[in-house]
Scaffold this motif. Structure first.
Motif, PDB file in Angstrom:
ATOM      1  N   UNK A  25      -7.885 -10.302  27.992  1.00 58.33           N
ATOM      2  CA  UNK A  25      -6.721 -11.558  28.097  1.00 58.33           C
ATOM      3  C   UNK A  25      -6.461 -10.989  29.678  1.00 58.33           C
ATOM      4  N   UNK A  26      -6.612 -12.025  30.807  1.00 64.52           N
ATOM      5  CA  UNK A  26      -5.992 -11.917  32.033  1.00 64.52           C
ATOM      6  C   UNK A  26      -4.187 -11.456  32.239  1.00 64.52           C
ATOM      7  N   UNK A  27      -3.936 -10.020  32.583  1.00 63.35           N
ATOM      8  CA  UNK A  27      -2.615 -11.005  32.619  1.00 63.35           C
ATOM      9  C   UNK A  27      -2.593 -11.190  34.258  1.00 63.35           C
ATOM     10  N   UNK A  28      -2.058 -11.620  34.799  1.00 61.56           N
ATOM     11  CA  UNK A  28      -1.487 -11.617  36.539  1.00 61.56           C
ATOM     12  C   UNK A  28      -0.750 -10.596  36.959  1.00 61.56           C
ATOM     13  N   UNK A  29      -0.751  -9.493  37.387  1.00 57.73           N
ATOM     14  CA  UNK A  29       0.045  -8.181  38.327  1.00 57.73           C
ATOM     15  C   UNK A  29       0.514  -8.649  39.509  1.00 57.73           C
ATOM     16  N   UNK A 207     -15.722 -14.203  31.051  1.00 67.16           N
ATOM     17  CA  UNK A 207     -15.437 -12.864  29.856  1.00 67.16           C
ATOM     18  C   UNK A 207     -13.550 -13.389  29.686  1.00 67.16           C
ATOM     19  N   UNK A 208     -13.419 -14.026  30.908  1.00 66.65           N
ATOM     20  CA  UNK A 208     -11.650 -14.429  30.053  1.00 66.65           C
ATOM     21  C   UNK A 208     -11.522 -15.339  29.149  1.00 66.65           C
ATOM     22  N   UNK A 512      -0.325 -14.040  23.095  1.00 61.88           N
ATOM     23  CA  UNK A 512      -1.507 -13.664  23.859  1.00 61.88           C
ATOM     24  C   UNK A 512      -2.790 -12.700  23.176  1.00 61.88           C
ATOM     25  N   UNK A 513      -2.581 -12.281  22.362  1.00 60.38           N
ATOM     26  CA  UNK A 513      -3.619 -11.601  20.797  1.00 60.38           C
ATOM     27  C   UNK A 513      -4.467 -12.341  20.622  1.00 60.38           C
ATOM     28  N   UNK A 514      -3.310 -13.025  19.628  1.00 59.93           N
ATOM     29  CA  UNK A 514      -3.681 -14.265  19.184  1.00 59.93           C
ATOM     30  C   UNK A 514      -4.419 -15.125  19.629  1.00 59.93           C
ATOM     31  N   UNK A 515      -4.418 -15.723  20.853  1.00 66.54           N
ATOM     32  CA  UNK A 515      -4.456 -16.891  21.764  1.00 66.54           C
ATOM     33  C   UNK A 515      -6.563 -16.625  21.931  1.00 66.54           C
ATOM     34  N   UNK A 516      -6.418 -15.311  22.170  1.00 66.40           N
ATOM     35  CA  UNK A 516      -7.478 -14.508  22.598  1.00 66.40           C
ATOM     36  C   UNK A 516      -8.183 -14.137  21.390  1.00 66.40           C
ATOM     37  N   UNK A 517      -8.331 -14.650  20.611  1.00 66.22           N
ATOM     38  CA  UNK A 517      -8.698 -13.734  19.626  1.00 66.22           C
ATOM     39  C   UNK A 517      -9.047 -12.662  18.549  1.00 66.22           C
TER      40      UNK A 517
END
Length: 532
Positions: A25-29, A207-208, A512-517
């Motif tokens: 998961x890429x979280x844009x900060x 890898x995202x 987010x965790x679900x959608x990334x598997x």
């Protein structure tokens, strides 16, 4: 609202993204990184809280990133740096990160003694070109001019004389629409803040699995880049949407902001498969905009409302909150004898209305009037208002006080010691000031419409700003009737139930965790992790 731009050819349909196999998961900060030396505003607080919960829940599955307009790629922000950035954000002028920024700023001043007059003048001309494009409202010209100026100065900052550049700028301020003083004043720190973290490495986008955009998306070319990359690599994109203010009430936005916002939202409407909205009002605005402009309908299942809680400094308040550090210059404020208005000062927040209310109160009651405190940084288009306030003989420099760059500890003192608050904003995505005031047990007189009444939960006093007389009566009641003020405060303490930050961030992290598997759909009980 304007008609939608043509559908990007390479994208199949809105919200037609298949779930990827497990990936990062890429979280844009990017917003937090650019503003890491300043006291956090609402968007940055949200980014920090989301980062906290990812770090607590599943740090091995998340990468925090900063998008660079120059390199057109994400650079990774190390997790230790993110923790430090969150921890230090609430203080003003005392954190190690801020000390680092100070040393970086000093390095920009002192790195090389030799200065080039030629390059200084050329830099000034490039910025004049940028400001001319900004004043004209021509988006492409403005973007290209800003890129040229920034790249040139970034490559030559060691030989550019910034003090001379500021003086030269005076020759370009004859036009009322072109003013270089502000951009030049913050140029050196902007160079530091626009650079990726020291020693960071580019994010390997292959890898995202999914990208979360929890901050500013409406500047630069990031939205278009995300649309291209997500279409090409089947990356799932999620957007945290605060509001559609530059579209819905564009008269309160800077010139060109509505066009930029709409253009960036266009790409995200075609690339995002899930929207997190901070209020029912924002969710309605999003669906209405998509419908009116001809985009594909956004199913209810793709829009999730995650309401904000009061800032963390409110929840951390103890019995000694009134003893927190006072702001220099606040000695003339008597606890319980001033009114608070917390907000960036800009036309949408309606400080002009507050000014006229206090002008009328001062003319009627004189020295008996409680001072009104503006707590917030200066936004755009405020020079005229602040000049009128400072020169008004009725206000006399006594009845309205402004504090800029207020830290969380200082803001806590203001909330804890004010008599009550006001918030006459024209339009809000949520209305955090209302929530913070009520969380402190302080009555809040607020406007109606948009999401402001959602934030008030039926406990705040909502009055239409077209009814100035009613505002004056309510202010006078709380100002001069101690019993009414105390009764209202007690009612708030009984009835008001603030949202917790977990209620805001947990659904986002789970999704987010679900959608990334990374998790299968079992509800995640996020553990507490002390980052303070």
């Amino acid at each position: 609202m304007t008609a939608a731009m043509p559908k990007p050819e390479t994208t199949s349909s809105l919200a037609a993204v298949s779930l990827p196999s497990r990936g990062l998961i890429l979280v844009d900060l990017s917003t937090s990184w650019r503003h890491r030396s300043s006291p956090p505003v609402g968007i940055i607080r949200c980014e920090h809280e989301i980062a906290r919960h990812f770090l607590a829940a599943s740090p091995q599955d998340v990468i925090f990133g900063f998008f660079s307009e120059e390199t057109q790629q994400y650079s990774e922000i190390p997790q230790d740096t993110v923790i430090q950035m969150i921890t230090n954000s609430a203080s003003s002028g005392s954190s190690s990160l801020q000390e680092k920024e100070t040393s970086d700023d000093q390095a920009l001043k002192d790195s090389v003694n030799r200065k080039s007059f030629y390059k200084t003048v050329l830099a000034g001309l490039l910025f004049a070109n940028y400001m001319a494009g900004r004043a004209s409202g021509l988006g492409k010209w403005r973007m290209k001019a800003a890129t040229w100026a920034k790249q040139y100065v970034a490559g030559n900052y060691d030989v550019i004389d910034f003090e001379s550049l500021t003086r030269i700028a005076k020759f370009w301020t004859a036009s009322p629409n072109i003013d270089l003083r502000g951009p030049l004043g913050g140029l050196r720190m902007a160079l530091v803040h626009s650079a990726p973290p020291p020693g960071s490495t580019p994010v390997q986008i292959d890898k995202i699995a999914t990208i979360l955009l929890p901050g500013v998306f409406w500047e630069g070319s990031k939205a278009k880049w995300i649309w291209k990359e997500s279409s090409k690599r089947n990356i799932s994109v999620k957007l945290l949407l605060f509001d559609l203010i530059p579209i819905v009430v564009r008269q309160f936005s800077e010139s060109g902001a509505a066009q930029n916002f709409a253009a960036c939202l266009h790409y995200l409407l075609w690339s995002c498969d899930h929207f997190f909205c901070i209020s029912d009002s924002t969710a309605r605005d999003l669906r209405r905009y998509a419908d009116v402009c001809g985009y594909l309908p956004i199913p209810e299942s793709k829009v999730e409302v995650c309401r904000l809680g009061p800032a963390r400094f409110v929840h951390d308040t103890g019995p000694d909150a009134g003893e927190d550090p006072r702001i220099p210059g606040s000695e003339r404020l008597d606890p319980g004898k001033f009114v608070l208005f917390v907000s960036t000062i800009e036309s949408r927040k309606n400080h002009d209305f507050a000014y006229h209310l206090w002008r009328r109160l001062a003319a009627k009651h004189g020295v008996e009037v409680f001072p009104l405190v503006f707590a917030g940084k200066l936004g755009w288009d405020t020079d005229s208002l602040m000049r009128r306030i400072s020169q008004d003989p009725v206000i006399g420099g006594r009845h309205i006080v402004h504090f800029d760059n207020v830290s969380d500890d200082q803001l806590r003192w203001l909330y804890a010691n004010c008599a009550f608050t006001i918030f006459p904003s024209h339009y809000e995505g949520f209305g955090m000031t209302v929530a913070e005031s009520l969380a402190f047990g302080k009555p809040c007189i607020a406007s109606v419409g948009s999401s402001i009444e959602e934030a008030g939960q039926g406990v705040a006093d909502h009055i239409d700003t077209l009814d100035g007389v009613a505002w004056l009566k309510k202010i006078e009641q709380y100002m001069f009737d101690l019993g009414a003020l105390e009764d209202k405060s007690k009612a708030i303490q009984i009835a008001y139930k603030p949202y917790a930050w977990d209620e805001f961030t947990a659904p986002i992290v789970q999704h987010m965790l679900r959608s990334s598997g990374a998790m299968s759909g079992i509800d995640l009980n996020i553990p507490k992790r002390n980052l303070s």
